[in-house]
Design a protein around this motif. Structure first.
Motif, short mmCIF file in Angstrom:
data_model
loop_
_atom_site.label_atom_id
_atom_site.label_comp_id
_atom_site.label_asym_id
_atom_site.label_seq_id
_atom_site.Cartn_x
_atom_site.Cartn_y
_atom_site.Cartn_z
N ASP A 215 0.73 -1.13 0.01
CA ASP A 215 -0.04 0.10 0.09
C ASP A 215 0.85 1.41 -0.08
OD1 ASP A 215 -2.29 -1.37 0.04
OD2 ASP A 215 -2.61 -1.39 2.18
N SER B 241 0.69 4.15 -2.67
CA SER B 241 0.39 5.53 -2.34
C SER B 241 1.51 6.53 -2.78
CB SER B 241 0.34 5.52 -0.76
OG SER B 241 0.09 7.10 -0.48
N LEU C 234 -10.86 14.28 -1.67
CA LEU C 234 -10.45 13.11 -1.25
C LEU C 234 -10.56 12.93 0.42
CD1 LEU C 234 -9.52 9.96 -1.62
CD2 LEU C 234 -7.24 11.11 -1.89
N LYS D 168 -12.57 10.43 2.81
CA LYS D 168 -12.00 9.54 3.92
C LYS D 168 -12.59 9.73 5.27
CE LYS D 168 -7.46 8.83 1.50
NZ LYS D 168 -6.08 9.35 1.70
N TYR E 144 -7.81 6.04 -5.33
CA TYR E 144 -8.73 5.74 -4.32
C TYR E 144 -10.02 5.02 -4.71
CZ TYR E 144 -12.18 6.09 -0.37
OH TYR E 144 -12.91 5.83 0.65
N ASN F 70 -9.45 1.63 -6.21
CA ASN F 70 -9.09 0.70 -5.26
C ASN F 70 -10.52 0.18 -4.52
OD1 ASN F 70 -6.46 0.59 -5.72
ND2 ASN F 70 -5.92 1.88 -4.19
N SER F 71 -11.69 1.27 -4.34
CA SER F 71 -12.78 1.16 -3.43
C SER F 71 -13.54 0.20 -4.34
CB SER F 71 -13.28 2.55 -3.27
OG SER F 71 -12.45 3.33 -2.45
#
Length: 449
Positions: free
Chosen positions: A43, A47, A77, A81, A155, A158-159
């Motif tokens: 990860d 990132s 973003l 989060k 993001y 990945n989600s």
């Protein structure tokens, strides 16, 4: 409108299969689909890669409007989060407001993905309705630049990577929509319809469901502000694409008009008379009641074929004389025809008949013939002679419906009344005489026209 939603579905589907249809997308959409080159990267590495791309984009666009866009995307973003739905909505609106013909700071597919990931169903409905309604007012150039390759892109990628691509988008989120307590049922139904558009046209089952849900929406919420829009602009193409549903809808809308066109045009009818009666004049000594007993026919019926106003009929007629019936051919004329009432007078030429049952053993013989033995209890029909009838049928039509799948032929049930008068002559071994019999009969009819 449909292309935009279809792109959304394809983006979602290809998140787990990035190379399947890569040629279908522009550079921005391809960037959303790129998987890390090393599937086992940590990860942290992921990132770092996203941050490096972001920093490079800032350097390339420093001092321009694009720099502000990337800052807003970074703020969006952070709101995602933190789960701050108010800030998420505001961030999407700010980025959308900066869109123009040559520059897109937040693509529709990204905004929709954000709202789906955070399960913001009321906001998603508002966004979808606005985008569909404004579609033809918004112009985006084929060469337009898109904000991309930053942390927000990674993001969302990945989600959404866990989406089941074998299902429709609605199937994936329908349970969550149903469980949303902050939405009225009308909004839930409208959102389902709009989300199904992502899978439209390439799946007939989806088309059929759009039609069903849209019809349900229009039936339950006809006064909703979006009802007319749903009917004309959203579900309309699918109603028209379902030829069977369209045919039945068209038939229903024009039923009365089509019925009116069929008056006096003709058809095929059948009537069954269950109740009858009348009077007889001049027929008191018609048969030898010391030797025979008459039998009443069990039913009386009529079948007729109509061409324009002219009708031809065959019938077993009742009469006013007990036990006497007439086999008759008729020629009629329709003097009145309407939605419910039809009047058809006619003249008939036929043969009277009577069934006689012997009360005891006896010998009988016609003139010039040998005697014939008749045993008690045996019966026979005697029908020598002629009958002339003047009558009118009055039909009250009800239950008129289209005949099978035709849009121009009908079938009607009817309550039928027959009123007339007959003159008949008998000239048989045990039936001799003549008389006049006014009569009536009531029954049920079926008319194909």
């Amino acid at each position: 409108m449909i292309i935009r939603k279809l792109n959304f579905l394809l983006v979602v589907a290809l998140l787990t299969a990035p190379f399947a249809f890569a040629g279908e997308f522009d550079d921005f959409e391809k960037s959303l689909l790129q998987e890390p080159e090393n599937a086992e990267a940590t990860d942290s590495a992921t990132s770092m890669s996203a941050n490096e791309a972001f920093e490079q984009s800032l350097m390339a666009e420093s001092g321009t409007e694009m720099e502000k866009v990337y800052q807003l995307r970074e703020s969006l973003l952070e709101s995602i989060k933190q789960g701050d739905t108010a800030q998420i909505s505001q961030g999407i609106e700010e980025l959308h407001a900066m869109r123009n013909e040559n520059f897109v700071g937040l693509a529709d597919v990204e905004a929709e993905a954000v709202l789906i990931v955070k399960k913001m169903w009321p906001q998603l409905l508002k966004y979808e309705v606005n985008q569909y309604k404004q579609f033809y007012h918004e112009v985006i150039s084929d060469q337009a630049r898109f904000a991309q390759n930053d942390a927000l892109t990674q993001y969302l990628k990945n989600s959404l990577s866990s989406l089941d691509t074998s299902k429709t988008l609605l199937a994936y989120v329908e349970t969550d929509i149903d469980n949303c307590t902050s939405m009225p049922e009308s909004d839930k139904l409208e959102l389902k319809i709009l989300l199904l558009l992502s899978d439209a046209y390439h799946d007939q089952r989806v088309n059929d469901r759009i039609v069903r849900l849209s019809q349900m929406y229009l039936n339950k919420y006809p006064d909703h502000p979006d009802a007319k829009w749903i009917e004309n602009s959203v579900a309309g193409p699918f109603f028209r694409n379902d030829f069977t549903a369209l045919m039945f809808k068209d038939r229903a809308e024009h039923k009365e008009e089509n019925i009116a066109k069929k008056f006096y045009t003709g058809g095929l009818g059948a009537n069954l008379f269950l109740v009858s009666g009348g009077l007889a004049f001049g027929m008191d000594d018609l048969y030898r009641s010391d030797l025979f007993e008459y039998e009443d026919p069990s039913i009386y019926l009529e079948i007729y074929l109509q061409f324009s106003r002219i009708s031809f009929s065959f019938e077993l007629l009742p009469s006013g004389a007990s036990g006497v019936a007439t086999y008759s051919l008729g020629l009629g004329y329709v003097v009145y025809d309407s939605r419910y009432l039809k009047v058809r007078p006619y003249i008939g030429l036929g043969m009277p008949a009577m069934i006689l049952e012997a009360k005891k053993d006896c010998y009988v013989a016609k003139p010039g013939e040998e005697k014939e033995y008749i045993s008690a209890g045996s019966n026979d029909m005697y029908s020598e002679g002629g009958a002339y009838t003047l009558a009118v049928n009055v039909d009250y039509k009800f239950g008129t419906a289209y005949f099978l799948f035709s849009n121009s032929m009908f079938t009607s049930f009817s309550l039928v009344g027959k009123f007339g008068i007959s003159y008949m002559e008998f000239d048989d071994t045990f039936l001799k005489g003549s008389g006049v019999t006014p009569f009536f009969a009531f029954g049920l009819g079926l008319y194909l026209w």
